[in-house]
Write a protein that holds these residues in place. Structure first.
Motif, PDB file in Angstrom:
ATOM      1  N   UNK A 125      44.297 -10.149 -22.096  1.00 33.58           N
ATOM      2  CA  UNK A 125      44.771  -9.063 -22.939  1.00 33.58           C
ATOM      3  C   UNK A 125      44.700  -7.755 -22.165  1.00 33.58           C
ATOM      4  N   UNK A 126      45.856  -7.128 -21.953  1.00 31.17           N
ATOM      5  CA  UNK A 126      45.925  -5.878 -21.208  1.00 31.17           C
ATOM      6  C   UNK A 126      45.922  -4.673 -22.142  1.00 31.17           C
ATOM      7  N   UNK A 127      46.699  -4.784 -23.237  1.00 30.20           N
ATOM      8  CA  UNK A 127      46.812  -3.657 -24.157  1.00 30.20           C
ATOM      9  C   UNK A 127      47.235  -4.154 -25.526  1.00 30.20           C
ATOM     10  N   UNK A 128      46.767  -3.462 -26.569  1.00 31.57           N
ATOM     11  CA  UNK A 128      47.182  -3.730 -27.941  1.00 31.57           C
ATOM     12  C   UNK A 128      47.794  -2.447 -28.495  1.00 31.57           C
ATOM     13  N   UNK A 129      49.012  -2.557 -29.024  1.00 33.26           N
ATOM     14  CA  UNK A 129      49.675  -1.422 -29.658  1.00 33.26           C
ATOM     15  C   UNK A 129      49.737  -1.726 -31.151  1.00 33.26           C
ATOM     16  N   UNK A 130      49.132  -0.856 -31.939  1.00 32.36           N
ATOM     17  CA  UNK A 130      49.090  -1.020 -33.397  1.00 32.36           C
ATOM     18  C   UNK A 130      50.294  -0.309 -33.996  1.00 32.36           C
ATOM     19  N   UNK A 131      51.163  -1.063 -34.672  1.00 33.53           N
ATOM     20  CA  UNK A 131      52.371  -0.474 -35.257  1.00 33.53           C
ATOM     21  C   UNK A 131      52.583  -1.036 -36.663  1.00 33.53           C
ATOM     22  N   UNK A 132      52.278  -0.233 -37.657  1.00 31.42           N
ATOM     23  CA  UNK A 132      52.494  -0.595 -39.057  1.00 31.42           C
ATOM     24  C   UNK A 132      51.763  -1.892 -39.401  1.00 31.42           C
ATOM     25  N   UNK A 133      52.492  -2.965 -39.687  1.00 29.39           N
ATOM     26  CA  UNK A 133      51.877  -4.226 -40.102  1.00 29.39           C
ATOM     27  C   UNK A 133      51.560  -5.153 -38.940  1.00 29.39           C
ATOM     28  N   UNK A 134      51.972  -4.793 -37.740  1.00 30.61           N
ATOM     29  CA  UNK A 134      51.863  -5.707 -36.606  1.00 30.61           C
ATOM     30  C   UNK A 134      51.134  -5.109 -35.405  1.00 30.61           C
ATOM     31  N   UNK A 135      50.724  -6.012 -34.540  1.00 27.46           N
ATOM     32  CA  UNK A 135      50.135  -5.655 -33.253  1.00 27.46           C
ATOM     33  C   UNK A 135      51.053  -6.177 -32.158  1.00 27.46           C
ATOM     34  N   UNK A 136      51.316  -5.337 -31.178  1.00 30.82           N
ATOM     35  CA  UNK A 136      52.034  -5.778 -29.990  1.00 30.82           C
ATOM     36  C   UNK A 136      50.983  -6.061 -28.928  1.00 30.82           C
ATOM     37  N   UNK A 137      50.898  -7.307 -28.533  1.00 32.74           N
ATOM     38  CA  UNK A 137      49.943  -7.706 -27.504  1.00 32.74           C
ATOM     39  C   UNK A 137      50.647  -7.709 -26.166  1.00 32.74           C
ATOM     40  N   UNK A 138      50.118  -6.979 -25.217  1.00 32.26           N
ATOM     41  CA  UNK A 138      50.636  -7.028 -23.857  1.00 32.26           C
ATOM     42  C   UNK A 138      49.643  -7.865 -23.059  1.00 32.26           C
ATOM     43  N   UNK A 139      50.148  -8.973 -22.556  1.00 29.92           N
ATOM     44  CA  UNK A 139      49.288  -9.892 -21.829  1.00 29.92           C
ATOM     45  C   UNK A 139      49.678 -10.012 -20.375  1.00 29.92           C
ATOM     46  N   UNK A 140      48.680  -9.975 -19.498  1.00 24.80           N
ATOM     47  CA  UNK A 140      48.902 -10.240 -18.078  1.00 24.80           C
ATOM     48  C   UNK A 140      48.766 -11.745 -17.886  1.00 24.80           C
ATOM     49  N   UNK A 141      49.809 -12.389 -17.428  1.00 25.88           N
ATOM     50  CA  UNK A 141      49.823 -13.838 -17.291  1.00 25.88           C
ATOM     51  C   UNK A 141      48.979 -14.237 -16.080  1.00 25.88           C
ATOM     52  N   UNK A 142      47.936 -15.033 -16.340  1.00 25.47           N
ATOM     53  CA  UNK A 142      47.047 -15.473 -15.268  1.00 25.47           C
ATOM     54  C   UNK A 142      47.223 -16.946 -14.932  1.00 25.47           C
ATOM     55  N   UNK A 143      47.935 -17.684 -15.799  1.00 23.88           N
ATOM     56  CA  UNK A 143      48.191 -19.096 -15.539  1.00 23.88           C
ATOM     57  C   UNK A 143      49.401 -19.521 -16.347  1.00 23.88           C
ATOM     58  N   UNK A 144      50.203 -20.408 -15.768  1.00 25.48           N
ATOM     59  CA  UNK A 144      51.367 -20.970 -16.451  1.00 25.48           C
ATOM     60  C   UNK A 144      51.290 -22.477 -16.324  1.00 25.48           C
ATOM     61  N   UNK A 145      51.415 -23.177 -17.446  1.00 22.25           N
ATOM     62  CA  UNK A 145      51.441 -24.641 -17.455  1.00 22.25           C
ATOM     63  C   UNK A 145      52.829 -25.083 -17.868  1.00 22.25           C
ATOM     64  N   UNK A 146      53.482 -25.926 -17.058  1.00 21.17           N
ATOM     65  CA  UNK A 146      54.822 -26.414 -17.348  1.00 21.17           C
ATOM     66  C   UNK A 146      54.777 -27.920 -17.560  1.00 21.17           C
ATOM     67  N   UNK A 147      55.436 -28.398 -18.610  1.00 18.81           N
ATOM     68  CA  UNK A 147      55.496 -29.834 -18.880  1.00 18.81           C
ATOM     69  C   UNK A 147      56.426 -30.493 -17.870  1.00 18.81           C
ATOM     70  N   UNK A 148      56.109 -31.715 -17.473  1.00 21.02           N
ATOM     71  CA  UNK A 148      56.936 -32.395 -16.473  1.00 21.02           C
ATOM     72  C   UNK A 148      58.243 -32.963 -17.043  1.00 21.02           C
ATOM     73  N   UNK A 149      58.368 -33.035 -18.366  1.00 17.73           N
ATOM     74  CA  UNK A 149      59.567 -33.628 -18.956  1.00 17.73           C
ATOM     75  C   UNK A 149      60.494 -32.544 -19.521  1.00 17.73           C
ATOM     76  N   UNK A 150      61.781 -32.920 -19.694  1.00 23.79           N
ATOM     77  CA  UNK A 150      62.711 -31.973 -20.301  1.00 23.79           C
ATOM     78  C   UNK A 150      62.476 -31.911 -21.800  1.00 23.79           C
ATOM     79  N   UNK A 151      62.941 -30.850 -22.408  1.00 22.52           N
ATOM     80  CA  UNK A 151      62.741 -30.698 -23.846  1.00 22.52           C
ATOM     81  C   UNK A 151      63.873 -29.889 -24.450  1.00 22.52           C
ATOM     82  N   UNK A 152      64.062 -30.073 -25.745  1.00 21.73           N
ATOM     83  CA  UNK A 152      64.982 -29.233 -26.510  1.00 21.73           C
ATOM     84  C   UNK A 152      64.152 -28.134 -27.143  1.00 21.73           C
ATOM     85  N   UNK A 153      64.499 -26.876 -26.928  1.00 25.31           N
ATOM     86  CA  UNK A 153      63.714 -25.796 -27.521  1.00 25.31           C
ATOM     87  C   UNK A 153      63.809 -25.778 -29.046  1.00 25.31           C
TER      88      UNK A 153
END
Length: 171
Positions: A125-153
């Motif tokens: 978590x790098x920063x949180x912006x409080x706006x009305x009913x929601x929070x905007x989370x700014x995240x610094x990506x430290x790891x990415x996991x990718x599945x080996x198979x194809x998928x339909x989103x």
């Protein structure tokens, strides 16, 4: 009846399809929590970072302010039950019981990852912006996991989950 701009805004936003993700983290006492979200996007590639928007009145909304990290788990069409559970659409399923949908693992303390997610992003978590009913989370990506198979989103549009006809290839 007079239409308010916010009514038109809601109708217009229903027409915008969004990729479906589960944002996951942990409470201060270590209990896993999460929610279904479509308001997620990349912010910068260098350093890798993203933005996730969540309702601040959720367990995750309360937890994220004291948690050092969270995950964004991208869902495939076959993971619709996971999306429904974390969106609160399955009667009687809330809190930690949501994690009985899908296979979850915790490779980093306090950050549950969906094992067969097409892509999971572990973020500090790098920063949180409080706006009305929601929070905007700014995240610094430290790891990415990718599945080996194809998928339909899995997509969300006009208040329903839909399957994309486009297949995402494996890396």
């Amino acid at each position: 009846m007079i239409q308010r701009p916010s009514d038109d805004f809601r109708v217009g936003m229903r027409r915008l399809a969004g990729g479906v993700c589960v944002i996951s983290g942990s409470t201060k006492s270590g209990e896993p929590c999460g929610l279904t979200a479509t308001a997620v996007c990349s912010l910068t590639a260098d350093p890798p970072s993203l933005v996730a928007c969540i309702n601040k009145d959720t367990r995750l909304g309360a937890a994220v302010r004291t948690a050092p990290a969270f995950a964004v788990n991208v869902l495939s069409a076959r993971q619709r039950p996971v999306a429904e559970a974390f969106a609160g659409l399955i009667s009687g399923v809330w809190g930690e019981a949501r994690f009985s949908y899908g296979e979850w693992r915790e490779e980093r303390p306090g950050v549950p990852l969906l094992a067969d997610s097409p892509a999971s992003f572990v973020c500090e978590l790098d920063q949180v912006v409080d706006r009305s009913t929601h929070l905007l989370l700014i995240g610094l990506v430290v790891d990415v996991r990718l599945a080996p198979q194809e998928s339909n989103p899995l997509l969300y549009v006009d208040r329903q989950f839909v399957q994309s006809t486009h297949k995402v290839d494996s890396p």
